[in-house]
Enzyme design. Structure first.
Site, PDB file in Angstrom:
ATOM      1  N   HIS A 150      30.421   7.529   2.208  1.00 40.15           N
ATOM      2  CA  HIS A 150      30.662   7.797   0.827  1.00 40.15           C
ATOM      3  C   HIS A 150      30.293   6.245   0.035  1.00 40.15           C
ATOM      4  O   HIS A 150      31.198   5.713   0.345  1.00 40.15           O
ATOM      5  CB  HIS A 150      32.381   8.620   1.331  1.00 40.15           C
ATOM      6  CG  HIS A 150      33.213   8.389  -0.307  1.00 40.15           C
ATOM      7  ND1 HIS A 150      33.654   7.277  -1.155  1.00 40.15           N
ATOM      8  CD2 HIS A 150      33.505   9.295  -1.239  1.00 40.15           C
ATOM      9  CE1 HIS A 150      33.972   7.915  -2.235  1.00 40.15           C
ATOM     10  NE2 HIS A 150      34.445   8.805  -2.451  1.00 40.15           N
TER      11      HIS A 150
ATOM     12  N   GLY B 267      37.090   8.187  -9.520  1.00 43.35           N
ATOM     13  CA  GLY B 267      38.695   8.650  -9.624  1.00 43.35           C
ATOM     14  C   GLY B 267      38.834   7.359 -11.147  1.00 43.35           C
ATOM     15  O   GLY B 267      39.156   6.809 -11.507  1.00 43.35           O
TER      16      GLY B 267
ATOM     17  N   GLU C 148      32.594   4.424  -1.274  1.00 45.65           N
ATOM     18  CA  GLU C 148      33.532   3.373  -1.374  1.00 45.65           C
ATOM     19  C   GLU C 148      33.375   3.126   0.352  1.00 45.65           C
ATOM     20  O   GLU C 148      33.411   1.568   0.333  1.00 45.65           O
ATOM     21  CB  GLU C 148      34.980   4.356  -1.496  1.00 45.65           C
ATOM     22  CG  GLU C 148      35.785   4.269  -2.228  1.00 45.65           C
ATOM     23  CD  GLU C 148      36.611   5.503  -2.827  1.00 45.65           C
ATOM     24  OE1 GLU C 148      36.488   5.523  -2.019  1.00 45.65           O
ATOM     25  OE2 GLU C 148      36.613   6.172  -4.181  1.00 45.65           O
TER      26      GLU C 148
ATOM     27  N   SER D  64      35.910  12.728 -10.201  1.00 42.26           N
ATOM     28  CA  SER D  64      36.981  12.851 -11.716  1.00 42.26           C
ATOM     29  C   SER D  64      36.938  14.634 -11.912  1.00 42.26           C
ATOM     30  O   SER D  64      36.959  14.966 -12.827  1.00 42.26           O
ATOM     31  CB  SER D  64      36.347  12.543 -12.872  1.00 42.26           C
ATOM     32  OG  SER D  64      36.801  10.586 -12.137  1.00 42.26           O
TER      33      SER D  64
ATOM     34  N   GLY E 197      39.035  13.737  -5.339  1.00 48.42           N
ATOM     35  CA  GLY E 197      39.426  13.465  -4.849  1.00 48.42           C
ATOM     36  C   GLY E 197      40.579  13.338  -5.087  1.00 48.42           C
ATOM     37  O   GLY E 197      41.457  14.122  -4.874  1.00 48.42           O
ATOM     38  N   GLY E 198      41.465  12.614  -5.906  1.00 42.92           N
ATOM     39  CA  GLY E 198      42.494  12.800  -6.754  1.00 42.92           C
ATOM     40  C   GLY E 198      43.505  14.548  -7.149  1.00 42.92           C
ATOM     41  O   GLY E 198      45.002  13.494  -6.284  1.00 42.92           O
TER      42      GLY E 198
ATOM     43  N   GLU F 156      28.068  12.122  -5.791  1.00 43.85           N
ATOM     44  CA  GLU F 156      28.983  11.189  -6.198  1.00 43.85           C
ATOM     45  C   GLU F 156      28.166  10.367  -7.151  1.00 43.85           C
ATOM     46  O   GLU F 156      28.876   9.073  -6.597  1.00 43.85           O
ATOM     47  CB  GLU F 156      30.152  11.349  -5.813  1.00 43.85           C
ATOM     48  CG  GLU F 156      30.387  12.468  -4.737  1.00 43.85           C
ATOM     49  CD  GLU F 156      31.994  11.994  -3.800  1.00 43.85           C
ATOM     50  OE1 GLU F 156      32.522  13.434  -4.203  1.00 43.85           O
ATOM     51  OE2 GLU F 156      32.154  10.778  -3.572  1.00 43.85           O
TER      52      GLU F 156
ATOM     53  N   ASN G 197      39.060  15.087  -0.415  1.00 49.98           N
ATOM     54  CA  ASN G 197      39.110  14.244   0.122  1.00 49.98           C
ATOM     55  C   ASN G 197      40.214  13.155   0.147  1.00 49.98           C
ATOM     56  O   ASN G 197      40.487  12.648  -0.795  1.00 49.98           O
ATOM     57  CB  ASN G 197      37.492  13.205  -0.367  1.00 49.98           C
ATOM     58  CG  ASN G 197      37.765  11.298  -0.081  1.00 49.98           C
ATOM     59  OD1 ASN G 197      38.235  11.444   1.228  1.00 49.98           O
ATOM     60  ND2 ASN G 197      36.971  10.815  -0.316  1.00 49.98           N
ATOM     61  N   TRP G 198      41.077  12.982   0.450  1.00 46.64           N
ATOM     62  CA  TRP G 198      42.210  12.689   0.055  1.00 46.64           C
ATOM     63  C   TRP G 198      42.278  10.439   0.853  1.00 46.64           C
ATOM     64  O   TRP G 198      43.400   9.849   0.185  1.00 46.64           O
ATOM     65  CB  TRP G 198      43.165  12.524   1.579  1.00 46.64           C
ATOM     66  CG  TRP G 198      43.660  14.419   1.477  1.00 46.64           C
ATOM     67  CD1 TRP G 198      43.458  15.209   0.844  1.00 46.64           C
ATOM     68  CD2 TRP G 198      45.363  14.870   2.330  1.00 46.64           C
ATOM     69  NE1 TRP G 198      44.134  16.684   0.796  1.00 46.64           N
ATOM     70  CE2 TRP G 198      44.762  16.502   2.012  1.00 46.64           C
ATOM     71  CE3 TRP G 198      45.745  14.316   3.362  1.00 46.64           C
ATOM     72  CZ2 TRP G 198      45.407  17.003   2.965  1.00 46.64           C
ATOM     73  CZ3 TRP G 198      46.416  15.423   4.246  1.00 46.64           C
ATOM     74  CH2 TRP G 198      46.448  17.170   3.256  1.00 46.64           C
ATOM     75  N   LYS G 199      41.044  10.313   0.823  1.00 45.85           N
ATOM     76  CA  LYS G 199      40.763   8.807   1.223  1.00 45.85           C
ATOM     77  C   LYS G 199      42.415   7.869   1.680  1.00 45.85           C
ATOM     78  O   LYS G 199      42.772   8.565   2.709  1.00 45.85           O
ATOM     79  CB  LYS G 199      41.067   7.955  -0.255  1.00 45.85           C
ATOM     80  CG  LYS G 199      40.133   9.138  -1.129  1.00 45.85           C
ATOM     81  CD  LYS G 199      39.278   8.325  -2.521  1.00 45.85           C
ATOM     82  CE  LYS G 199      38.325   9.041  -3.574  1.00 45.85           C
ATOM     83  NZ  LYS G 199      37.335   8.699  -3.949  1.00 45.85           N
TER      84      LYS G 199
END
Ligand code: PGA
Length: 269
Positions: A104, A182, A106, A222, A243-244, A176, A14-16
């Site tokens: 998600h 993150g 977010e 993470s 993610g990251g 999640e 997930n590149w956000k």
């Protein structure tokens, strides 16, 4: 309950809101190069770039027949019309998008996505023939108050309201925990297993044991190359939503390799 090995593992990035379309091209090319030496054929590898990158990434995946599937991070539950800023399922499927993240945390936290909207979005995604990865997870406060399973039960039940009978084979859940996203503090594999097993039990209760045993449940928050193997080594964790660490070809590929190793060689035996 079906064996874990009957469920194809997935590693989804997930590149956000990162990478413009030029940067996206560089990342997908680097990933393709890196994956050439990786046994990933039995793993579903997915990237979820921002909307503005989809056309470029689609072009590269198609031109080189890369073993990477295209996902979106969100979409509208509506078909078309005067809804400024929204993107429909139909628009995404025209760009070869196969999967959409739904709900998600977010989106829920920062954009007011309610449980009802999660359900109607899942319904739209499935109605358009795409696959929904429905995200659920508790906040730090809810965890501290011992509410994790209650929150998960509620979120899964509410989301399943948007999943028509017969469409379950195009649904995945992603556990999640919000406190892990993150933050660099992933859930332990024991916590991830407990939560994913609980989600599976709610699905079994709401639908059938057979549906629950074949549905894939991912972990996200993470996830990194050094914890990927331990997380996916758990019986109810069928892959990762990253993610990251998905923004770097090397670390994302290392995670795909770690997941592959969990399923023996070649992957997903
Ligand atoms: P993270 O994000 O891997 O950067 O923690 C996961 C996610 O939000 O899907």
């Amino acid at each position: 309950m079906a064996q874990k090995t009957t469920r194809t593992p997935m590693v989804a990035g997930n590149w956000k809101m990162n990478l413009d379309h030029v940067e996206a091209i560089h990342l997908i090319q680097a990933l393709a190069l890196r994956l050439r030496s990786t046994e990933s054929s039995q793993i579903d590898v997915v990237v979820h770039p921002p909307f503005t990158d989809l056309r470029s990434v689609e072009g590269i995946i198609g031109a080189d027949s890369l073993p990477i599937r295209l996902g979106a991070q969100h979409c509208s539950d509506l078909e078309s019309g005067a809804f400024t800023g929204e993107v429909s399922v139909g628009m995404l499927s025209r760009l070869s998008v196969e999967l959409v993240l739904v709900g998600h945390s977010e989106r829920r936290q920062f954009f007011g996505m309610t449980d009802e909207l999660v359900a109607s979005t899942a319904s739209a995604v499935l109605g358009g023939g795409l696959t929904a990865i429905i995200c659920v997870g508790e906040s730090a406060e809810q965890r501290a108050d011992g509410e994790t399973t209650t929150v998960l039960t509620h979120q899964v039940e509410m989301a399943l309201a948007g999943v028509a009978s017969g469409a379950e084979d195009r649904v995945l859940f992603a556990y999640e925990p919000i406190w892990a996203i993150g933050t660099g503090v992933a859930a332990t594999e024991v916590d991830a297993q407990m939560a994913c097993a609980h989600i599976r039990s709610v699905i079994a209760h709401e639908r059938t044991e057979a549906i629950a045993s074949t549905m894939r449940i991912l972990y996200g928050g993470s996830a990194k190359p050094d914890n990927a193997g331990d997380l996916v080594g758990q019986p109810d964790v069928d892959g990762l939503l990253v993610g990251g660490a998905s923004l770097d070809a090397e670390s994302f590929a290392a995670m795909i390799e770690a997941v592959s190793a969990c399923y023996g060689s070649p992957a997903g035996k």
